[in-house]
Design a protein around this motif. Structure first.
Motif, PDB file in Angstrom:
ATOM      1  N   HIS A  30       0.964  -1.557  -0.012  1.00 24.09           N
ATOM      2  CA  HIS A  30       0.003   0.035   0.049  1.00 24.09           C
ATOM      3  C   HIS A  30       0.742   1.246  -0.044  1.00 24.09           C
ATOM      4  O   HIS A  30       0.283   2.335  -0.402  1.00 24.09           O
ATOM      5  CB  HIS A  30      -0.847  -0.046   1.276  1.00 24.09           C
ATOM      6  N   PHE A  31       1.865   1.183   0.342  1.00 24.30           N
ATOM      7  CA  PHE A  31       2.947   2.403   0.634  1.00 24.30           C
ATOM      8  C   PHE A  31       4.019   2.223   0.025  1.00 24.30           C
ATOM      9  O   PHE A  31       4.959   3.417  -0.341  1.00 24.30           O
ATOM     10  CB  PHE A  31       3.287   2.781   1.933  1.00 24.30           C
ATOM     11  N   MET A 119      -5.560   5.074   2.405  1.00 29.90           N
ATOM     12  CA  MET A 119      -6.507   5.871   1.690  1.00 29.90           C
ATOM     13  C   MET A 119      -6.942   7.164   2.534  1.00 29.90           C
ATOM     14  O   MET A 119      -7.370   7.721   2.072  1.00 29.90           O
ATOM     15  CB  MET A 119      -7.759   5.085   1.625  1.00 29.90           C
ATOM     16  N   ALA A 120      -6.671   6.898   3.961  1.00 30.35           N
ATOM     17  CA  ALA A 120      -7.279   8.229   4.599  1.00 30.35           C
ATOM     18  C   ALA A 120      -6.754   9.396   4.566  1.00 30.35           C
ATOM     19  O   ALA A 120      -5.359   9.400   4.170  1.00 30.35           O
ATOM     20  CB  ALA A 120      -7.321   7.651   6.257  1.00 30.35           C
ATOM     21  N   LYS A 121      -7.182  10.486   4.935  1.00 26.83           N
ATOM     22  CA  LYS A 121      -6.552  11.777   5.062  1.00 26.83           C
ATOM     23  C   LYS A 121      -6.343  12.317   6.652  1.00 26.83           C
ATOM     24  O   LYS A 121      -6.949  11.815   7.465  1.00 26.83           O
ATOM     25  CB  LYS A 121      -7.234  12.828   4.430  1.00 26.83           C
ATOM     26  N   GLY A 122      -4.916  12.693   6.966  1.00 29.11           N
ATOM     27  CA  GLY A 122      -4.885  13.277   8.250  1.00 29.11           C
ATOM     28  C   GLY A 122      -6.196  14.028   8.921  1.00 29.11           C
ATOM     29  O   GLY A 122      -6.326  15.045   8.203  1.00 29.11           O
ATOM     30  N   ARG A 123      -6.323  13.692  10.037  1.00 31.00           N
ATOM     31  CA  ARG A 123      -7.367  14.799  10.702  1.00 31.00           C
ATOM     32  C   ARG A 123      -6.611  15.346  12.035  1.00 31.00           C
ATOM     33  O   ARG A 123      -5.640  14.677  12.721  1.00 31.00           O
ATOM     34  CB  ARG A 123      -8.347  13.926  11.030  1.00 31.00           C
ATOM     35  N   ALA A 124      -6.893  16.416  12.351  1.00 28.93           N
ATOM     36  CA  ALA A 124      -6.238  17.234  13.334  1.00 28.93           C
ATOM     37  C   ALA A 124      -7.055  16.948  14.623  1.00 28.93           C
ATOM     38  O   ALA A 124      -8.353  16.962  14.807  1.00 28.93           O
ATOM     39  CB  ALA A 124      -6.328  18.736  13.263  1.00 28.93           C
ATOM     40  N   GLU A 301      -2.658  20.094  30.490  1.00 29.03           N
ATOM     41  CA  GLU A 301      -3.071  21.049  29.512  1.00 29.03           C
ATOM     42  C   GLU A 301      -3.424  20.668  28.261  1.00 29.03           C
ATOM     43  O   GLU A 301      -2.793  19.849  27.510  1.00 29.03           O
ATOM     44  CB  GLU A 301      -1.661  22.182  29.357  1.00 29.03           C
ATOM     45  N   MET A 302      -4.588  21.234  27.605  1.00 32.24           N
ATOM     46  CA  MET A 302      -5.092  20.723  26.350  1.00 32.24           C
ATOM     47  C   MET A 302      -4.453  21.449  25.298  1.00 32.24           C
ATOM     48  O   MET A 302      -4.183  22.700  25.517  1.00 32.24           O
ATOM     49  CB  MET A 302      -6.622  21.144  26.407  1.00 32.24           C
ATOM     50  N   LEU A 303      -4.175  20.686  24.466  1.00 30.72           N
ATOM     51  CA  LEU A 303      -3.525  21.295  23.120  1.00 30.72           C
ATOM     52  C   LEU A 303      -4.620  20.905  21.965  1.00 30.72           C
ATOM     53  O   LEU A 303      -4.432  19.964  21.546  1.00 30.72           O
ATOM     54  CB  LEU A 303      -2.247  20.590  22.732  1.00 30.72           C
ATOM     55  N   PRO A 304      -5.479  21.840  21.818  1.00 27.81           N
ATOM     56  CA  PRO A 304      -6.418  21.777  20.684  1.00 27.81           C
ATOM     57  C   PRO A 304      -6.048  21.333  19.344  1.00 27.81           C
ATOM     58  O   PRO A 304      -5.117  22.145  18.630  1.00 27.81           O
ATOM     59  CB  PRO A 304      -7.407  22.879  20.835  1.00 27.81           C
ATOM     60  N   GLY A 305      -6.391  20.334  18.698  1.00 25.08           N
ATOM     61  CA  GLY A 305      -6.100  20.154  17.027  1.00 25.08           C
ATOM     62  C   GLY A 305      -4.555  19.957  16.943  1.00 25.08           C
ATOM     63  O   GLY A 305      -4.088  20.381  15.946  1.00 25.08           O
ATOM     64  N   ALA A 306      -3.761  19.532  18.029  1.00 25.28           N
ATOM     65  CA  ALA A 306      -2.366  19.602  17.876  1.00 25.28           C
ATOM     66  C   ALA A 306      -1.791  18.512  17.011  1.00 25.28           C
ATOM     67  O   ALA A 306      -0.431  18.603  16.411  1.00 25.28           O
ATOM     68  CB  ALA A 306      -1.686  19.666  19.308  1.00 25.28           C
ATOM     69  N   LEU A 307      -2.225  17.369  16.762  1.00 26.27           N
ATOM     70  CA  LEU A 307      -1.810  16.133  16.209  1.00 26.27           C
ATOM     71  C   LEU A 307      -2.440  15.917  15.280  1.00 26.27           C
ATOM     72  O   LEU A 307      -3.725  16.025  15.070  1.00 26.27           O
ATOM     73  CB  LEU A 307      -1.625  14.991  17.365  1.00 26.27           C
ATOM     74  N   MET A 308      -1.705  15.727  14.060  1.00 27.80           N
ATOM     75  CA  MET A 308      -2.269  15.352  12.735  1.00 27.80           C
ATOM     76  C   MET A 308      -2.564  13.635  12.744  1.00 27.80           C
ATOM     77  O   MET A 308      -1.414  13.080  12.971  1.00 27.80           O
ATOM     78  CB  MET A 308      -1.579  15.537  11.706  1.00 27.80           C
ATOM     79  N   LEU A 309      -3.662  13.028  12.766  1.00 22.91           N
ATOM     80  CA  LEU A 309      -3.839  11.589  13.035  1.00 22.91           C
ATOM     81  C   LEU A 309      -4.284  10.863  11.443  1.00 22.91           C
ATOM     82  O   LEU A 309      -5.509  11.472  11.300  1.00 22.91           O
ATOM     83  CB  LEU A 309      -4.495  11.357  14.308  1.00 22.91           C
ATOM     84  N   ARG A 310      -4.039  10.036  11.290  1.00 28.71           N
ATOM     85  CA  ARG A 310      -4.637   9.376   9.982  1.00 28.71           C
ATOM     86  C   ARG A 310      -5.177   8.098  10.366  1.00 28.71           C
ATOM     87  O   ARG A 310      -4.587   6.978  10.886  1.00 28.71           O
ATOM     88  CB  ARG A 310      -3.465   9.111   8.724  1.00 28.71           C
ATOM     89  N   TYR A 311      -6.536   8.162  10.277  1.00 35.23           N
ATOM     90  CA  TYR A 311      -7.285   6.941  10.772  1.00 35.23           C
ATOM     91  C   TYR A 311      -8.724   6.734   9.989  1.00 35.23           C
ATOM     92  O   TYR A 311      -9.213   7.649   9.277  1.00 35.23           O
ATOM     93  CB  TYR A 311      -7.601   6.756  12.247  1.00 35.23           C
TER      94      TYR A 311
END
Length: 311
Positions: A30-31, A119-124, A301-311
């Protein structure tokens, strides 16, 4: 796309390493080519993920349990802070604890999961940062992606990670029996909890869970309403009560049916401080995504939308 893989060879009692030829074939299908790095000790996944991001990887796949995923996320978040380099994270879950992956609803079949990642796109998604006192008495900090907590969970982590049956029995069974065993001898801790700018709460507690994800402890849905995209923690406080009754009521947590339990308080917020209160006694141990590297006082401490996760 340049892809790196961080593999924990002892995950799942070595099952992932034994099955690696099949995993590698599916990844190549796949990659194409990918850069493989193996962990050898605690903390390696953080360093390896940071290095892969620095070397230009667009996607880093963490192959292992919650600890591997958490450390890899920590490394990628450091890459953003230190290098201005953003790489996406994906998970190939296998290990004693796969609670973060469970909350994502990932496919269990290998080829289907890797195809989905491709196939997925990264999501914050949101992440957290915790500052605490490590086992040497020094101030330490790191990122977390699922749940960080204080109290019984820290003692349970240490017992689970030292158990010789780890990787040979189901995570749910191991965490359940170790939780019960640790609860029997646990001394409730007096703590002061401050959420954002609200008045501090002082209470004797068994657990304070600061949740980004829903599950911990081998399948306990401790924060059933937690959302990786809402920019807030769900803070679940389990206050001191009759131990026998609380142990019996553990069954409620697996289905997220504990919201209205008389010993439970659930709050929401972006910053949480947990400190010892009342003087005397040992400071409560902390848990960070299934590992226990220290104790309170701790700041979450919260870090909103800090990580790009592909799932």
């Amino acid at each position: 796309m340049k892809v790196g893989v961080v593999l924990n060879p002892v995950a799942g009692g070595g099952r992932l390493k034994r099955e690696w030829p099949l995993v590698a074939a599916a990844l190549k299908k796949h990659f194409g080519a990918f850069d493989l790095r193996e962990t050898q000790a605690e903390g390696d996944a953080e360093r390896l993920a940071l290095d892969l991001a620095a070397q230009g990887c667009d996607l880093v796949i963490a192959a292992g349990g919650d600890g591997t995923a958490s450390e890899a996320a920590d490394g990628l978040l450091q890459a953003v802070d230190e290098l201005g380099r953003t790489a996406e994270l994906a998970l190939l879950p296998c290990g004693t604890g796969i609670d973060f992956a469970r909350g994502l609803g990932l496919a269990r079949e290998l080829d289907a999961l890797i195809e989905r990642i491709a196939m997925a796109k990264g999501r914050a998604v949101d992440a957290g940062r915790i500052s605490y006192i490590d086992d040497h008495g020094a101030l330490a900090s790191r990122h977390f992606i699922n749940i960080a907590s204080a109290g019984l969970s820290g003692a349970t982590d240490r017992a689970v990670n030292a158990d010789r049956r780890k990787g040979r029995v189901s995570a749910k069974a191991l965490f359940y029996w170790r939780t019960v065993a640790e609860f029997v001898r646990y001394r409730f801790q007096s703590v002061r909890i401050t959420v954002d700018d609200a008045e501090p709460i002082e209470s004797r507690v068994a657990l304070v869970a600061v949740a980004n994800g829903k599950f911990f402890g081998g399948g306990m849905m401790v924060a059933p309403d937690a959302d990786l995209h809402d920019g807030q923690f769900d803070i679940v406080i389990l206050r001191a009560a009759n131990k026998a009754k609380l142990i019996w009521d553990l069954r409620l947590v697996y289905g997220g049916r504990h919201r209205n339990h008389p010993a439970i308080t659930i709050l929401r917020g972006k910053k949480v401080v947990v400190e010892p209160a009342g003087g005397g006694g040992d400071a409560a141990l902390i848990d960070i995504d299934g590992e226990s590297p220290g104790r309170i006082p701790a700041t979450f401490e919260m870090l909103p939308g800090a990580l790009m996760l592909r799932y």
